[in-house]
Design a protein around this motif. Structure first.
Motif, PDB file in Angstrom:
ATOM      1  N   ALA A 150      66.157 -20.114  26.488  1.00  0.00           N
ATOM      2  CA  ALA A 150      66.119 -21.197  25.261  1.00  0.00           C
ATOM      3  C   ALA A 150      67.638 -21.003  24.850  1.00  0.00           C
ATOM      4  CB  ALA A 150      65.122 -20.557  24.349  1.00  0.00           C
ATOM      5  N   ARG A 151      68.164 -20.082  24.947  1.00  0.00           N
ATOM      6  CA  ARG A 151      69.591 -20.096  24.136  1.00  0.00           C
ATOM      7  C   ARG A 151      70.547 -20.372  25.413  1.00  0.00           C
ATOM      8  NH1 ARG A 151      71.328 -15.153  22.148  1.00  0.00           N
ATOM      9  NH2 ARG A 151      69.340 -13.977  23.148  1.00  0.00           N
ATOM     10  N   GLY A 152      70.045 -20.846  26.479  1.00  0.00           N
ATOM     11  CA  GLY A 152      71.018 -21.578  27.457  1.00  0.00           C
ATOM     12  C   GLY A 152      72.205 -20.053  28.216  1.00  0.00           C
ATOM     13  N   LEU A 153      71.486 -19.116  27.984  1.00  0.00           N
ATOM     14  CA  LEU A 153      72.087 -17.933  28.594  1.00  0.00           C
ATOM     15  C   LEU A 153      71.416 -17.412  29.985  1.00  0.00           C
ATOM     16  CD1 LEU A 153      72.614 -15.718  25.314  1.00  0.00           C
ATOM     17  CD2 LEU A 153      74.413 -17.195  26.630  1.00  0.00           C
ATOM     18  N   ALA A 154      70.511 -18.049  30.347  1.00  0.00           N
ATOM     19  CA  ALA A 154      69.773 -17.803  31.626  1.00  0.00           C
ATOM     20  C   ALA A 154      69.189 -19.219  32.132  1.00  0.00           C
ATOM     21  CB  ALA A 154      68.540 -16.774  31.505  1.00  0.00           C
ATOM     22  N   TYR A 155      68.996 -19.255  33.515  1.00  0.00           N
ATOM     23  CA  TYR A 155      68.522 -20.480  34.058  1.00  0.00           C
ATOM     24  C   TYR A 155      67.597 -20.221  34.984  1.00  0.00           C
ATOM     25  CZ  TYR A 155      72.241 -20.163  37.012  1.00  0.00           C
ATOM     26  OH  TYR A 155      73.181 -19.593  38.148  1.00  0.00           O
ATOM     27  N   PRO A 156      66.727 -21.185  35.454  1.00  0.00           N
ATOM     28  CA  PRO A 156      65.971 -20.811  36.762  1.00  0.00           C
ATOM     29  C   PRO A 156      66.825 -21.448  37.980  1.00  0.00           C
ATOM     30  CG  PRO A 156      65.319 -22.985  35.685  1.00  0.00           C
ATOM     31  CD  PRO A 156      66.614 -22.263  34.715  1.00  0.00           C
ATOM     32  N   ALA A 157      66.594 -20.628  38.944  1.00  0.00           N
ATOM     33  CA  ALA A 157      67.265 -20.930  40.549  1.00  0.00           C
ATOM     34  C   ALA A 157      66.126 -21.068  41.433  1.00  0.00           C
ATOM     35  CB  ALA A 157      68.361 -20.049  40.450  1.00  0.00           C
ATOM     36  N   PHE A 158      66.132 -22.018  42.154  1.00  0.00           N
ATOM     37  CA  PHE A 158      65.291 -22.308  43.215  1.00  0.00           C
ATOM     38  C   PHE A 158      65.545 -21.933  44.638  1.00  0.00           C
ATOM     39  CE2 PHE A 158      63.457 -24.378  39.389  1.00  0.00           C
ATOM     40  CZ  PHE A 158      62.164 -24.156  39.691  1.00  0.00           C
ATOM     41  N   ASP A 159      66.769 -21.414  44.679  1.00  0.00           N
ATOM     42  CA  ASP A 159      67.193 -21.270  46.049  1.00  0.00           C
ATOM     43  C   ASP A 159      66.272 -20.307  46.776  1.00  0.00           C
ATOM     44  OD1 ASP A 159      70.302 -21.692  45.378  1.00  0.00           O
ATOM     45  OD2 ASP A 159      69.525 -20.499  43.927  1.00  0.00           O
ATOM     46  N   THR A 160      66.316 -20.719  48.307  1.00  0.00           N
ATOM     47  CA  THR A 160      65.414 -19.774  49.181  1.00  0.00           C
ATOM     48  C   THR A 160      66.392 -18.836  49.664  1.00  0.00           C
ATOM     49  OG1 THR A 160      66.062 -21.361  51.004  1.00  0.00           O
ATOM     50  CG2 THR A 160      64.151 -21.999  49.796  1.00  0.00           C
ATOM     51  N   ASP A 161      65.837 -17.744  50.524  1.00  0.00           N
ATOM     52  CA  ASP A 161      66.511 -16.767  51.034  1.00  0.00           C
ATOM     53  C   ASP A 161      67.639 -17.381  52.081  1.00  0.00           C
ATOM     54  OD1 ASP A 161      65.278 -14.985  49.702  1.00  0.00           O
ATOM     55  OD2 ASP A 161      63.893 -14.324  51.199  1.00  0.00           O
ATOM     56  N   ALA A 162      67.085 -18.439  53.019  1.00  0.00           N
ATOM     57  CA  ALA A 162      68.095 -19.184  53.713  1.00  0.00           C
ATOM     58  C   ALA A 162      69.250 -19.704  53.197  1.00  0.00           C
ATOM     59  CB  ALA A 162      67.292 -20.042  54.409  1.00  0.00           C
ATOM     60  N   GLU A 163      68.746 -20.400  52.078  1.00  0.00           N
ATOM     61  CA  GLU A 163      69.905 -21.113  51.420  1.00  0.00           C
ATOM     62  C   GLU A 163      70.907 -20.011  50.748  1.00  0.00           C
ATOM     63  OE1 GLU A 163      67.931 -25.238  49.550  1.00  0.00           O
ATOM     64  OE2 GLU A 163      67.508 -23.158  48.436  1.00  0.00           O
ATOM     65  N   LEU A 164      70.502 -18.870  50.355  1.00  0.00           N
ATOM     66  CA  LEU A 164      71.369 -18.006  49.890  1.00  0.00           C
ATOM     67  C   LEU A 164      72.321 -17.451  50.932  1.00  0.00           C
ATOM     68  CD1 LEU A 164      70.969 -17.997  47.057  1.00  0.00           C
ATOM     69  CD2 LEU A 164      69.272 -16.204  47.066  1.00  0.00           C
ATOM     70  N   ASP A 165      71.300 -17.134  52.065  1.00  0.00           N
ATOM     71  CA  ASP A 165      72.321 -16.739  53.444  1.00  0.00           C
ATOM     72  C   ASP A 165      73.304 -17.486  53.740  1.00  0.00           C
ATOM     73  OD1 ASP A 165      70.945 -14.377  53.476  1.00  0.00           O
ATOM     74  OD2 ASP A 165      69.623 -14.850  55.179  1.00  0.00           O
ATOM     75  N   ALA A 166      73.073 -18.801  53.663  1.00  0.00           N
ATOM     76  CA  ALA A 166      74.168 -19.707  54.075  1.00  0.00           C
ATOM     77  C   ALA A 166      75.383 -19.939  53.214  1.00  0.00           C
ATOM     78  CB  ALA A 166      73.492 -21.038  54.076  1.00  0.00           C
ATOM     79  N   MET A 167      74.943 -19.604  51.958  1.00  0.00           N
ATOM     80  CA  MET A 167      76.007 -19.607  51.008  1.00  0.00           C
ATOM     81  C   MET A 167      76.949 -18.417  51.250  1.00  0.00           C
ATOM     82  SD  MET A 167      75.592 -19.255  46.602  1.00  0.00           S
ATOM     83  CE  MET A 167      75.426 -17.376  46.972  1.00  0.00           C
ATOM     84  N   ARG A 168      76.108 -17.352  51.360  1.00  0.00           N
ATOM     85  CA  ARG A 168      77.092 -16.236  51.796  1.00  0.00           C
ATOM     86  C   ARG A 168      77.992 -16.363  52.678  1.00  0.00           C
ATOM     87  NH1 ARG A 168      72.943 -12.905  49.058  1.00  0.00           N
ATOM     88  NH2 ARG A 168      71.631 -13.363  50.526  1.00  0.00           N
ATOM     89  N   ARG A 169      77.346 -16.939  53.935  1.00  0.00           N
ATOM     90  CA  ARG A 169      78.134 -17.194  55.159  1.00  0.00           C
ATOM     91  C   ARG A 169      79.410 -18.162  54.870  1.00  0.00           C
ATOM     92  NH1 ARG A 169      73.245 -17.109  57.840  1.00  0.00           N
ATOM     93  NH2 ARG A 169      72.949 -19.270  57.539  1.00  0.00           N
ATOM     94  N   ALA A 170      79.141 -19.176  54.276  1.00  0.00           N
ATOM     95  CA  ALA A 170      80.251 -20.323  53.916  1.00  0.00           C
ATOM     96  C   ALA A 170      81.174 -19.213  53.003  1.00  0.00           C
ATOM     97  CB  ALA A 170      79.601 -21.148  53.057  1.00  0.00           C
TER      98      ALA A 170
END
Length: 575
Positions: A150-170
């Motif tokens: 509510a104070r903008g200090l946190a947010y939802p993230a819908f990344d899947t494991d696969a997406e996170l893996d891809a990000m790490r590889r990139a």
RNA sequence: GGUCCCAUCGUCUAGAGGCCCAGGACGAAGCCCUUUCAAGGCUUAAACGCGGGUUCGAAUCCCGCUGGGAUCACCA
């Protein structure tokens, strides 16, 4: 940039509030409610509130006992509180019976918590800051998460494991810093509609902290063990609430729980040091003061030329069951750990040989910063000394308890004649300098097994008699003489009488006389006594002979002599 | 690789500029005592990672190097 495929402007304040409501419709409380529900503790100034916060993974590591010991002493020495909190936020690693094991170990080692689960079967949980099990505190974590969103200090993230893996590889490919931050953090600036769409599609988000990025700031802390530390502030959007089970990560649970449970000194392994910037950021985000920290160096072991943390996989001594099986008294393990924590403990122990160790003035500031090497030899030495302070009755009781569980044969042998068993443990015990030959309970057979006929028989069957090499008639003459032992005879008289016998049978009255003319004697008095020792015990190192014979009693002495004689005539290997 | 932490006898460590040619304990070796085995007493061997500074003086302060460790997860 491709990675920022959802480039939207930062949401407005009202959007944040709507997002929070969308994510946590069932949460109607606020952090202030919980803060009021768990008020500050009425404690004297300077009192530390500490905790031991294990995960129920089915394994109690010696490092855990070490950490509990440190935390509990720090609290109790300042008139504070020490409690147990179960960190069961990773349901995959959880194992049944873990909590029982943890609590049993704490009780065994005199580390009973003041609050939390203090007993199992039936379970008793004490304390006004309950529940002390994290999986039962989801509403609390969600309240704080909702507030952050509510104070903008946190947010939802819908990344899947696969997406996170891809990000790490990139990131690896681009040589970029790994992690979810800045422009890599795709959900950082997603719109309300994008979140709503995902939610409606049935997807569940992780909640991540919105960390400033880039962040050139530094954090400072004064660690109770390490002193001043300066580190770059956190700039990655760590997960606060996991999408998989909505449970908090360690980081968020630590910040929320230690705040609410009013912990003011966090003692934990130094593997947490690198995440302190995140923790400090989180404390500041929820608007609460951070506690003091004491990052403890882990107990290590040499692996080749490298020193590494004691591992539950590779090192049996990492697991507390090792100490139970070997039969180390809890006091010995505790004092060894105390010695690792504060090396001044050894001086204190020397000056206060009989004082219970809780009177020792433990100081968290005196703990070392480098990982100490586990040293079994040192533990053994401490254990020997600890056992030497126990009475025969205590030793007998502890050995019996241990044997009932770990060595039924010894248990049966000892139980066959309790009075005799206790007498055995009393040999050379209540003296000015008690015998220190028992390292632990599994060492009892080696140390005093020969006193017991069944164990003695086993030893003879296995190793025979290590009899010195003298003419057979000399040996039999000595043994026959000893068979006439009178237990009522005082030690000095017996020794004088034995000395006379020695001189009459070809042994020098003492070592000096023998050395002057070795070819005139079989040996000296001590050599002859060795024949007696071996004849009675089949051992070359034993306690005082007179005491042994006194304890064995006339009958057993005669039987042993007869047995030795029989063995000699049957065994060609004996001269 | 980034970040952080660490570095004194084999081991645990004392040591916060002169008290240190570095002290204690475990372990090792030797001696004494002793019926033996322990215990106990005494003694010995054994360390400031390296290189630069600062200082009258450094194990202690600073810098660099080397070496080790931790961490960079929707594990704790």
């Amino acid at each position: 940039m491709h990675k920022g495929f959802w480039v939207t402007s930062d949401a407005s304040t009202t959007d944040h509030a709507q997002l929070a409501a969308l994510l946590f419709p069932h949460i109607d409380k606020t952090p202030a409610d919980w803060l009021a529900h768990y008020p500050p503790r009425p404690l004297p100034p300077g009192a530390f509130v500490t905790r031991y916060a294990p995960s129920p993974t089915g394994f109690v590591h010696i490092g855990s006992i070490y950490a509990s010991l440190v935390a509990r002493r720090a609290a109790h020495q300042t008139g504070g509180v020490f409690f147990l909190r179960i960190e069961d936020t990773d349901k995959k690693r959880e194992q049944d019976g873990s909590i029982e094991k943890i609590v049993a170990n704490m009780i065994n080692f005199g580390l009973q918590p003041d609050e939390g689960i203090v007993q199992v079967n039936p379970e008793i949980e004490l304390g006004a800051y309950a529940p002390y099990t994290q999986s039962e505190r989801v509403e609390i974590y969600e309240t704080f998460a909702k507030d952050l969103v509510a104070r903008g200090l946190a947010y939802p993230a819908f990344d899947t494991d696969a997406e996170l893996d891809a990000m790490r590889r990139a990131q690896e490919a681009q040589n970029a810093k790994p992690g979810y931050y800045g422009e890599w953090a795709r959900w950082r600036s997603a719109s309300l509609e994008q979140v709503r769409a995902k939610l409606e599609a049935g997807e569940r988000p992780a909640i991540r902290v919105r960390a400033p990025y880039p962040n050139a700031a530094h954090i400072q802390l004064e660690d109770e063990i390490r002193g001043f530390i300066d580190m770059p502030a956190n700039d990655t959007d760590a997960v606060l609430l996991k999408s998989s089970n909505r449970l908090p990560t360690y980081h968020f649970a630590h910040v929320v729980d230690d705040t609410l449970m009013r912990v003011n000194l966090v003692t934990r392994g130094d593997e947490w040091l690198p995440s302190v910037p995140l923790h400090l950021q989180l404390f500041s985000y929820i608007g609460q003061p951070a506690p003091k920290f004491a990052h403890i160096a882990p107990i290590a072991k040499m692996d080749g030329t490298a020193r590494r943390k004691l591992s539950k996989r590779k090192d049996p001594e990492a697991d507390m069951t090792y100490y139970y099986q070997a039969g180390y008294p809890e006091q010995a393990v505790t004092e060894y750990l105390l010695n690792l924590a504060n090396s001044s403990f050894q001086d204190w122990r020397r000056d206060n040989p009989r004082t219970p160790n809780h009177a020792f003035g433990f100081s968290i500031h005196k703990m070392g910063v480098a990982p100490p090497l586990f040293d079994l030899v040192k533990l053994n030495d401490i254990s020997k000394n600890v056992i030497a302070t126990f009475s025969a009755a205590e030793v007998y009781g502890l050995v019996q308890t241990w044997a009932n569980k770990h060595d039924p044969r010894i248990a049966a042998v000892l139980a066959a004649d309790p009075a005799y068993s206790e007498a055995v443990f009393n040999v050379e015990r209540m003296t000015a300098s008690p015998r220190k030959d028992i390292v632990n309970w599994s060492d009892v057979e080696r140390a005093v097994g020969f006193f017991f006929d069944p164990l003695f028989a086993d030893a003879v069957a296995r190793d025979g008699y290590p009899m010195p090499e003298y003419p057979r008639q000399v040996i039999t003459a000595i043994l026959d003489h000893v068979a006439g032992f009178d237990p009522a005879q005082p030690k000095e008289i017996w020794l004088a009488e034995m000395r006379t016998f020695a001189e009459a049978h070809g042994f020098a009255r003492d070592a000096k006389t023998y050395k002057q003319a070795p070819d005139q004697f079989h040996g000296h008095f001590g050599d002859m006594m060795m024949v007696v020792r071996v004849g009675l015990t089949a051992r070359t190192n034993t306690p005082d002979l007179h005491e042994i014979m006194h304890t064995l009693g006339t009958e057993r002495v005669r039987a042993r002599i007869a047995q030795a004689r029989a063995y000699m005539s049957s065994d060609a290997q004996m001269n």
